[in-house]
Write an enzyme that holds these catalytic residues in place. Structure first.
Site, PDB file in Angstrom:
ATOM      1  N   PRO A 267       0.833  -1.216   0.000  1.00  0.00           N
ATOM      2  CA  PRO A 267       0.000   0.000   0.000  1.00  0.00           C
ATOM      3  C   PRO A 267       0.864   1.262   0.000  1.00  0.00           C
ATOM      4  CG  PRO A 267       0.025  -0.977   2.189  1.00  0.00           C
ATOM      5  CD  PRO A 267       0.798  -1.911   1.307  1.00  0.00           C
ATOM      6  N   ASP A 439       5.540   2.836   2.575  1.00  0.00           N
ATOM      7  CA  ASP A 439       4.730   1.644   2.816  1.00  0.00           C
ATOM      8  C   ASP A 439       3.855   1.918   4.033  1.00  0.00           C
ATOM      9  OD1 ASP A 439       3.649  -0.834   3.389  1.00  0.00           O
ATOM     10  OD2 ASP A 439       5.544  -1.931   3.197  1.00  0.00           O
ATOM     11  N   HIS A 440       2.552   1.977   3.794  1.00  0.00           N
ATOM     12  CA  HIS A 440       1.633   2.343   4.887  1.00  0.00           C
ATOM     13  C   HIS A 440       1.568   1.276   5.971  1.00  0.00           C
ATOM     14  CE1 HIS A 440      -1.186   4.904   6.760  1.00  0.00           C
ATOM     15  NE2 HIS A 440      -1.690   5.447   5.657  1.00  0.00           N
ATOM     16  N   ARG A 441       2.050   0.084   5.704  1.00  0.00           N
ATOM     17  CA  ARG A 441       2.086  -0.947   6.733  1.00  0.00           C
ATOM     18  C   ARG A 441       3.155  -0.652   7.781  1.00  0.00           C
ATOM     19  NH1 ARG A 441       3.002  -6.007   2.842  1.00  0.00           N
ATOM     20  NH2 ARG A 441       4.695  -4.564   2.291  1.00  0.00           N
ATOM     21  N   VAL A 442       4.183   0.109   7.375  1.00  0.00           N
ATOM     22  CA  VAL A 442       5.294   0.423   8.274  1.00  0.00           C
ATOM     23  C   VAL A 442       5.232   1.876   8.741  1.00  0.00           C
ATOM     24  CG1 VAL A 442       7.817   0.429   8.518  1.00  0.00           C
ATOM     25  CG2 VAL A 442       6.713  -1.267   7.046  1.00  0.00           C
TER      26      VAL A 442
END
Length: 467
Positions: A267, A439-442
């Site tokens: 993402p 990276d929107h997960r991080v």
């Protein structure tokens, strides 16, 4: 007992690799950790060390051939073992058939039993001792004529590794002029090097070759003019466009696979900042007056990225599947353009490197990347990437993340633009636009914004980079 050496997984996620060069031959003694082969991966040449000591019993894969990870490539014999131990070891491992097929070019197949379909060819190829009447009767028997043996033509496919093709293009060499000594006439790197050495040693010809007049050929008959309907169809119908299909080499396939995976599974989100770099350019000019090697804007940018990751350590992380891994030191991947595609060698501990060392290391890695001589460990790791297209005049762009890294900074060209000064007055300044792909997960939006603000402070106050 004999040890079977298999193709290692030299690159994360790779399913195959190619033997670029064998550095040992059958009968040679091998010590533990001795380099036995150079393996060509999608983006680098990797030295493969031996895990066992012994004597080379058989090379199972010719140079230049691609092999699936895990397939046997070599058999090492223990002290006192004979050649027969090779086949016994392969049979015990269940790899005899596949390995024997890859070890040497296939031998000619024995002649098949004579049938009605093959008799006429045999009569034509071998002298006959039987009466003429018998020959005539056989020749008139119904039979399907065999297909003629393939004859090589100048346009046939030339077998060479992607690295050899790249080096040939760089040196302006037509691979059709290079005799190949690899399997099935494959052109390997040593063939190209010998060809270049031979070409350099040949003196230029004294003069042009004598011109031989071409034979006179009667002019073909002039066809009748086409009907009006045919002329209309020819001028209004779709014209055939000229094109060329470029086969994908191993590197281009890897780039396509990795970037498609990144855009479809990671993402991405993007943040943009305009950085005023007048002070940086002035400091760079002063540094280059006495520096042993010229420092580039990209060198300052790498140091500013590393300093910002020290200021915001939560951003110095990667996605680890079921966790987020944060690092104590800053390892940066730097995008380098080569003839074959994009590579991203990694600088280790950039926050501790002097600016001159950053500059020298990047130049050395870029040179070896373009020559295809990077080591595998130099392409692995890193939590963050930097991609700079400013030297091409690109003002702004968005880069694609290199998983599992958390971010990549796309750097545009520094340009003179109107700016509003601290006193509110309109001025002209040098501005460099950067785009962070995260990276929107991080990285959440606030954390990414905090890191980008830290980078902007560092790049606009370049003395803080050197301290």
């Amino acid at each position: 007992m004999a040890e079977i050496i298999r193709m290692p997984e030299v690159m994360a996620g790779a399913t195959e690799a190619a033997i670029q060069t064998w550095l040992v031959q059958p009968g040679a003694s091998v010590a533990v950790a001795q380099t036995i082969a150079e393996i060509e991966t999608e983006k680098a040449i990797v030295e493969f060390p031996a895990e066992f000591a012994g004597t080379v019993g058989r090379l199972l894969v010719p140079e230049g051939d691609s092999v699936t990870v895990g397939d046997p490539i070599l058999v090492l014999l223990a002290e006192g073992e004979e050649e027969g131990a090779v086949d016994a070891a392969l049979a015990a491992a269940g790899g005899l058939a596949s390995s024997a097929a890859a070890s040497v070019p296939a031998a000619p197949a024995p002649p098949a039993a004579t049938t009605e379909a093959t008799v006429p060819q045999a009569v034509a190829d071998t002298p006959s001792t039987q009466p003429a009447g018998d020959v005539a009767s056989v020749a008139t028997a119904p039979a399907v004529p065999p297909a003629p043996a393939p004859v090589p033509h100048p346009g046939d496919r030339l077998f060479a590794s992607p690295l050899v093709r790249r080096l040939a293009a760089q040196n302006g060499v037509a691979l059709a002029d290079v005799p190949g000594t690899g399997p099935n006439g494959r052109v390997v790197r040593r063939d190209l090097e010998r060809h270049l050495e031979a070409a350099a040693s040949v003196p230029a010809p004294a003069g042009p070759a004598p011109v031989v007049p071409a034979p006179v050929v009667p002019a073909p008959p002039v066809p009748a003019p086409p009907a009006p309907e045919a002329i209309v169809a020819a001028t209004t119908g779709p014209a055939a466009a000229e094109y060329e299909d470029i086969p994908l080499d191993r590197m281009r396939r890897a780039i396509a696979r990795r970037l498609t995976e990144s855009k479809s599974t990671v993402p991405h989100f993007y943040l943009v900042a305009d950085c005023r770099v007048d002070e940086l350019l002035a400091l760079r000019a002063r540094v280059n007056e006495s520096a042993p090697r010229k420092i580039s804007v990209n060198d300052f940018t790498l140091k500013a990225v590393a300093a910002a990751l020290v200021d915001v350590p939560e951003a110095n992380a990667i996605w680890n599947g079921d966790s987020i891994r944060r690092f104590a030191s800053v390892d940066l991947a730097v995008a380098v353009a080569t003839d074959g595609g994009l590579t991203t060698p990694v600088l280790r501990g950039v926050e501790r490197m002097p600016l001159s060392v950053v500059s020298a290391t990047i130049a050395e890695l870029a040179e070896r990347a373009r020559a295809g001589r990077l080591k595998q460990h130099e392409l692995e790791g890193g939590s963050f990437s930097v991609s700079n297209l400013g030297m091409y005049g690109t003002t702004q762009f968005s880069a694609i993340l290199n998983p599992p890294q958390s971010g990549i900074l796309a750097v545009g060209a520094a340009q003179r633009r109107p700016v509003v000064g601290a006193d509110g007055q309109l001025d002209v300044g040098t501005v460099m636009t950067v785009t962070l792909s995260a990276d929107h997960r991080v990285l959440d939006g606030a954390l990414a914004g905090e890191w980008l603000a830290a980078f902007q402070r560092r790049i606009e106050n370049p003395l803080s980079i050197l301290i």
